[in-house]
Write an enzyme that holds these catalytic residues in place. Structure first.
Site, mmCIF file in Angstrom:
data_model
loop_
_atom_site.group_PDB
_atom_site.id
_atom_site.type_symbol
_atom_site.label_atom_id
_atom_site.label_comp_id
_atom_site.label_asym_id
_atom_site.label_seq_id
_atom_site.Cartn_x
_atom_site.Cartn_y
_atom_site.Cartn_z
ATOM 1 N N THR A 99 0.853 -1.185 0.000
ATOM 2 C CA THR A 99 0.000 0.000 0.000
ATOM 3 C C THR A 99 0.891 1.238 0.000
ATOM 4 O OG1 THR A 99 -1.607 -1.298 1.232
ATOM 5 C CG2 THR A 99 -2.045 1.029 1.098
ATOM 6 N N HIS A 100 1.944 1.139 -0.785
ATOM 7 C CA HIS A 100 2.917 2.221 -0.827
ATOM 8 C C HIS A 100 2.706 3.065 -2.067
ATOM 9 C CE1 HIS A 100 5.551 -0.778 1.637
ATOM 10 N NE2 HIS A 100 4.490 -0.384 2.283
#
Lengths: 425, 262, 587
Positions: free
Chosen positions: C513-514
């Protein structure tokens, strides 16, 4: 969202009241000090906890005190002239605190702990009234009491008083040091600790022969022994341990729960260090009582309890029962865990609880409730295990006791509903 | 569907599965910072979890449980398909022994089956593989259409027999063919259905028994997962040593779906 | 018609990590601060209780704590010539929603970027020549240096109680830590977590190959810890349910476990949950924000006036809001002009699963329990012969062994059936994964804008993501995967699966989730949305904080840098902006 500190608003009001007082002329400074002192005594007496209801205004009453005789609703002690004590004189107020009689002459029910407040000298009671006079007046009538017939007839309290009420201000003991006397005054007077921590007889009066040996704190909470008993009292705590507990709600051994957390938050955390030391000094001088003998615990119960402990409790209380230092309280070597009656422990397991969160310990760490997860027998087993492991020794818990507390939770709704404020108005 | 109504439900932790979930004691810090203390509410009005007819002692008989979503015919398909996806016996439990069909039934009857949390607005287009699921069907609808389609397909291919009536080899072959995109259904892509079915089957085999599957911890015992435990501080450095505690689930060491609330 | 509410000094959009940090700082200045959070209220008890939180189906699979796409999602396509379609359920990334945001359900892997990361463009050009960077790669210098941020990294690490061991304290190298890290003023606040079997295995193999492995820095406390705010945290007990889950014993750093107990008691702070901010409301000039517009759960609209608006939502949600509000010129990929939405980047990952003989007990783990090497990150090695820029760390993480989502099977294992059962029983307890975690360059074709077709619940256009990794990153990832393979083989496993990164990027399988970029920081308003203090060039009383500020992504998890930037921006506001509201940098 502008929060105006209630205190400063009240103090301004106090100044005005003083100026308008037709009676003896006091210098504005003296009146101010008196109100401050009264505020402090209100904190020592924890008036706000019983005289405030969830969602209600502070000191406006309406809190339901559950007794074996029915429900008594606390009165409005704001200076409202219709529904509060705004038109009570200082004499009226002193009479209530000292004798347990209302302005109209009616008897107060001893749900209000006047048997302890009677110890307060006149000047303290006057100071308290000065402070109460500065509060925001609230027009609020508490609900009608719901007492078993014929206890609705207040006159009957006269008989109760005759048997159980020793009227009289605190008497200084020459054979004890000042610090002890101060502590005794605070504990036996405004603090009224024995009202919870002493067992009650069938008339709902504290059993003075068993003073501070632990008592029913109402609402299915048990207030443990404060004697020097090492198993379940203060025997293993130093004065400092006690002070720490009263100041912050936690010490190395334990964390406060339920109503005692409320006491810490609304009352004892505000007391001076010197006063807390005094109270601790007095408490430490209460002779130990002999705890009941504990017979051998059923091995199967211990085995089941151990399994449950490992499955359910270890995440915070750890394998050795020592908790996590500074964070989650230990169960090993912890006197409250070994309390002679387990209701507090049962409640905390069933419904969870939050730690006190005074400024020194702002976190307010919490324990979740297990009511949905564990049966009565399982709660009993794990508590019996915890109370008899790691050197702990205490009477086992049975499923019926758990069922009783569970029912109390169901019947009365969320018990611990009170508003806990960090600052008392 | 009123999106905002849905949103209100969605934004709360929606309990997956159609079964009742316990309500957890909620302490609600007030929105307004001026009141500073939370109120501890006990877990009172807790729905007592499903008490199933006493099956826990008897692991030998297939579990008969009340259906909420599937029709009887659809359920036959699911039982047969999952029995091939994770075969088993009483000694070596598979999907059926683990009550996976029951799990799937509950899931599809609930918010997951309804795709409550998914974005299900048009326009609709097929998209690339990289763009993911673009079907108009919710999981529940996909199952319904696909099972009907698959049974039709089987009847055509296998002399009027529905999937559940085929021999094991044929059943396996059909599954392979679905996965390999060799089967084309009229309404929905068979491969997408297979992927979903296999995903849900694994979920049913390996999720906590309180959702209806993994009965008796069949899946967890197969692989050696001891269940949700919170403290391995002393164990994590016992390198190479098997973990000695028995399997546990969120409802305790009973591996069935019954709750233990008194 | 929106109901106009009483004004506050500062309104924060979102109530996760950045909002919590900034709120704590600005309330200390006496300002009235209000946070508006779209999701639900969350507290450790009851929402992350040990009694129920280790529920893989509910949280990891069904996404119990994540943002639901039904409320907000985006549309996605790999390239401009495709039609973007909505991401209908979560896949590649899992933004949070709710008080605490994704800070509740992250793993806790807390890194600092390297000094070179902040000057990637100039450093690379200097070392390898300008031609080394492909012309469509749009990496930039950040406008701040590692040295600027060092004190703020320190603050975030001490706030969180990060467990680790320093590699470089004030220039003096320490054996036990990361030899490549930027110099830090002092050690981590807590010693490293216990090693798992997997960590030991990786450590041994990496050393054999001449690498310098070290314990990865973890925002999972190795001891009970009281942070500088006086908030007490518990101790991590390796329960193996970190990522996707809330922490039941206050040992994973989150706003709840580190800041909120103090923040929520302040009279001058308040928050509202269930409030969806849909616009930053600007005045007629478009150069000043008057406040924000938001909707409550019933759909009623409110205007919340404020002097200062700070966007603290999840990375690309900030960008969405900027685009909807008309702040900053939207990026146009054809002409390459415009700034809002530009330079989106992500993380490129791969893994090598190793099937071993040793019993691993994978379910004993913590979110940031890992052993890592940094030899192949940023510019720690000579890129000349390789022909790509960037790199990443390689680590063996033992975060848990959750049965549905964290089992490993050899590639030749049957996909289902009796053979699958057998493979599961033989491999679950005896497998590990060596992961690569690579940087991603920004390039002209990777950007965010507004979708022309799809709408959200309020009729606003969805955010549209156009993204594939640049070839540079595929080559870099291949390189890293090769190194990981080497380490995996050195563990002498029964077998390995090499899971290379395949083209093109797919939104389907979870990766990280970067998400970064879209509101990038920089020196030049022509190529950045915010200045070095995260203040909008266009609207000086709007600040934007988060991974959206990264001009490109480095080979590390972003949260450490996000936390540092939040402290950095708060400091700039306190020390400079409040004294003299207006542009802090003259464009």
């Amino acid at each position: 969202m502008q929060a105006i500190k209630h205190g400063s608003q009240c103090l301004a009001a106090a100044a005005c009241t003083a100026l308008m007082a037709a009676a003896a002329v006091h210098a504005q400074g003296t009146e101010f000090t008196n109100v401050q002192r009264g505020r402090y005594l209100a904190q020592a007496g924890d008036c706000i906890s019983c005289h405030t209801v969830k969602g209600g205004k502070p000191f406006a009453g309406g809190y339901p005190v559950e007794t074996p005789f029915g429900t008594i609703f606390s009165s409005n002690i704001t200076p409202d002239v219709v529904t509060g004590i705004g038109n009570w004189s200082r004499d009226d107020f002193y009479r209530a605190m000292h004798e347990g009689r209302r302005k109209d002459g009616q008897y107060l029910y001893p749900a209000c702990p006047y048997p302890w407040f009677t110890k307060m000298p006149r000047e303290d009671v006057d100071a308290l009234k000065s402070y109460l006079d500065t509060l925001q007046p609230v027009r609020a009538m508490p609900p009608e009491n719901k007492l078993i017939w014929p206890l609705g007839w207040r006159r009957l309290v006269a008989g109760w008083n005759l048997l159980f009420f020793d009227q009289g201000e605190y008497v200084h003991r020459e054979d004890k040091p000042d610090v002890w006397n101060r502590g005794a005054y605070l504990v036996e007077g405004p603090g009224h600790c024995a009202a919870c921590h002493t067992p009650k007889n069938m008339f709902g009066a504290s059993d003075r022969d068993k003073a501070m040996q632990g008592g029913d704190a109402g609402e299915a909470w048990y207030a443990p022994s404060l004697t020097a008993s090492e198993r379940d009292g203060l025997g293993t705590w130093s004065v400092n341990d006690i002070v720490q507990y009263l100041k912050t709600g936690a010490n190395e051994d334990t964390a406060s729960t339920g109503p005692m957390t409320e006491v810490v938050m609304n009352s004892t955390q505000h007391l001076s260090n010197a006063d807390l030391i005094a109270m601790a000094t007095y408490l430490k001088d209460i002779p130990a009582h002999k705890p009941e003998e504990v017979k051998d615990i059923d091995e199967q119960v211990m085995a089941r309890g151990k399994g449950l402990y490992i499955d359910q409790c270890m995440g915070c209380h750890m394998a050795d029962g020592k908790g996590q230092k500074g964070a989650f309280p230990p169960l090993a070597d912890s006197p409250p865990i070994r309390a002679s009656q387990p209701q507090t422990l049962i409640q905390v397991v069933l419904a969870g609880d939050f730690m006190a969160d005074p400024p020194e310990l702002p976190t307010g760490l919490a324990m979740p409730g297990f009511a949905w997860k564990l049966s009565d027998q399982q709660v009993a087993d794990v508590l019996t295990y915890v109370r008899n492991t790691w050197g702990n020794r205490a009477p086992p818990v049975d499923a019926d006791q758990v069922a009783e507390v569970r029912t109390a939770l169901h019947e009365h709704g969320p018990r611990y509903k009170r508003l806990i404020s960090q600052s008392v108005h | 569907m009123d999106t905002l109504e849905t949103k209100r439900n969605i934004l709360d932790d929606s309990a997956p599965g159609g079964g009742v979930m316990p309500e957890f004691p909620r302490a609600t810090p007030p929105q307004n910072a001026l009141s500073r203390r939370r109120f501890v509410q006990t877990a009172l009005a807790l729905p007592v979890l499903f008490a199933l007819p006493a099956c826990s002692q008897d692991k030998a008989t297939p579990v008969k449980l009340a259906r909420r979503f599937f029709s009887a015919e659809e359920y036959r398909f699911i039982v047969a398909a999952t029995a091939r996806l994770i075969p088993g016996s009483d000694e070596d439990p598979g999907a059926v022994q683990a009550a996976v069909p029951f799990f799937i039934d509950l899931q599809l009857a609930g918010p997951y089956g309804r795709a409550d949390r998914w974005y299900m607005e048009g326009p609709w287009a097929k998209g690339t593989e990289q763009q993911g699921y673009q079907l108009q069907e919710t999981p529940a609808q996909l199952y319904r259409k696909a099972i009907a389609g698959m049974d039709d397909y089987c009847r055509q291919r296998f002399d009027g027999k529905a999937y559940a009536d085929l021999g094991e080899e044929d059943q396996d072959q059909v599954l392979h063919d679905m996965d390999q995109k060799k089967i084309e259904l009229k309404d929905v892509p068979a491969q997408a259905f297979f992927a979903l079915l296999w995903q849900n089957t694994q979920e049913g085999f390996l999720s906590d028994p309180m959702y209806g599957g993994n009965r008796g911890f069949a899946g967890w015992k197969l692989i050696g997962f001891p269940g949700p435990r919170y403290n391995y501080v002393d164990d994590i450095t016992q390198y190479g040593k098997p973990y000695p505690m028995p399997t546990v689930g969120l409802l305790g060491r009973d591996g069935t779906r019954t709750g233990t609330v008194a | 018609m929106a109901t106009r509410l009483n004004p506050v000094d500062v309104v924060l959009v979102g109530f996760g990590w950045t909002a919590s940090i900034i709120a704590q700082e600005l309330t200390d200045e006496g300002l009235q601060v209000l946070a508006l959070e779209r999701g639900v209220d969350r507290a450790t008890v009851p929402d992350f209780s040990t009694t129920h939180i280790q529920d893989e189906l509910r949280y990891a699979v069904r996404g119990g704590l994540f943002q639901a796409p039904v409320r907000e999602t985006l549309s996605f396509r790999n390239t401009r010539d495709q039609t973007a379609l909505p991401m209908r359920h979560l896949g590649s990334f899992r933004p949070g929603a709710g008080v605490g945001g994704a800070g509740v359900h992250w793993n806790g892997q807390t890194w600092r970027f390297l000094p070179d990361d902040f000057v990637l463009r100039s450093h690379t050009e200097e070392r390898y020549g300008a031609d080394f960077i492909a012309p469509d790669i749009t990496i930039q210098d950040w406008g701040v240096s590692y040295d600027d941020l060092e004190p703020y990294y320190d603050r975030f690490e001490y706030l969180c109680g990060v467990s680790g061991t320093a590699g470089n304290v004030g220039g003096s190298l320490r054996q036990e830590g990361n030899p490549f890290e930027g110099a830090r003023r002092r050690d981590y606040p807590l010693p490293p977590l216990e090693r798992s079997s997997g960590s030991l295995m990786f450590d041994k193999a990496a050393r054999e190959l001449g690498y310098h492995p070290f314990p990865a820095p973890a925002a999972n406390t190795s001891r009970p810890y009281k942070n500088p705010l006086g908030v007490q945290m518990g101790q991590c007990t390796y329960c193996g349910f970190c990522e996707w889950f809330g922490c039941g014993n206050n040992s994973k750093a989150s706003p709840q476990s580190t800041i909120l107990p103090v923040l929520l008691k302040k009279d001058n702070f308040s928050y509202r949950s269930g409030c969806d901010v849909t616009r930053v409301k600007l005045d007629n000039t478009g150069k000043k924000a008057k406040g924000v517009l938001y909707r409550d759960l019933e759909g009623r609209e409110y205007e919340q006036p404020a002097q200062l608006v700070i966007l603290c939502a999840f990375a690309h949600h900030n960008v969405h809001l900027l685009l909807l509000s008309g702040i900053g010129r939207p990026y146009d990929p054809v002409s390459g002009t415009g700034v809002t939405g530009r330079n989106y980047a992500y993380q490129i990952t791969s893994s090598v699963e190793a099937f071993v003989d040793e019993l691993i007990n994978p379910y004993m783990g913590a979110g940031a329990l890992g052993q890592a090497i940094d030899e192949f990150n940023t510019d720690n090695f000579d890129h000349g012969p390789e022909g790509f820029i960037g790199g990443g760390y390689i680590a063996l993480w033992t975060t848990g062994g959750r049965p549905i989502t964290q089992h490993h099977l050899p590639k030749d294992a049957p996909k289902w059936g009796a053979g699958w059962k057998k493979a599961m029983s033989e491999n679950y307890l005896k497998s590990v994964s060596v992961a690569t975690h690579g940087s991603v360059v920004s390039h002209r074709g990777a950007y965010l804008d507004l979708d022309p077709s799809y709408k959200d619940a309020y009729g606003n256009p969805l955010l549209r993501l156009t993204f594939d990794f640049h070839d540079n990153d595929y080559r870099m990832s291949e390189f890293l995967t090769g190194k990981a393979e080497g380490i995996a083989k050195a563990m002498k496993p029964r077998s390995i699966n090499v899971n290379k990164r395949k083209k093109p990027y797919s939104i389907v399988p979870y990766q990280t989730t970067h998400n970064t970029g879209g509101a990038i920081m920089g020196d030049d308003p022509r190529t950045s949305v915010v200045n070095r203090y995260l203040q909008s060039w266009d609207v000086p009383n709007v600040f934007v904080v988060g991974a959206c500020n990264f001009p490109q992504n480095a080979g590390y998890n972003p949260t450490g840098t996000v936390g540092a930037l939040a402290f950095w921006a708060a400091d700039a506001i306190r020390k400079m902006y409040l004294k003299n509201p207006g542009p802090l940098i003259q464009a």
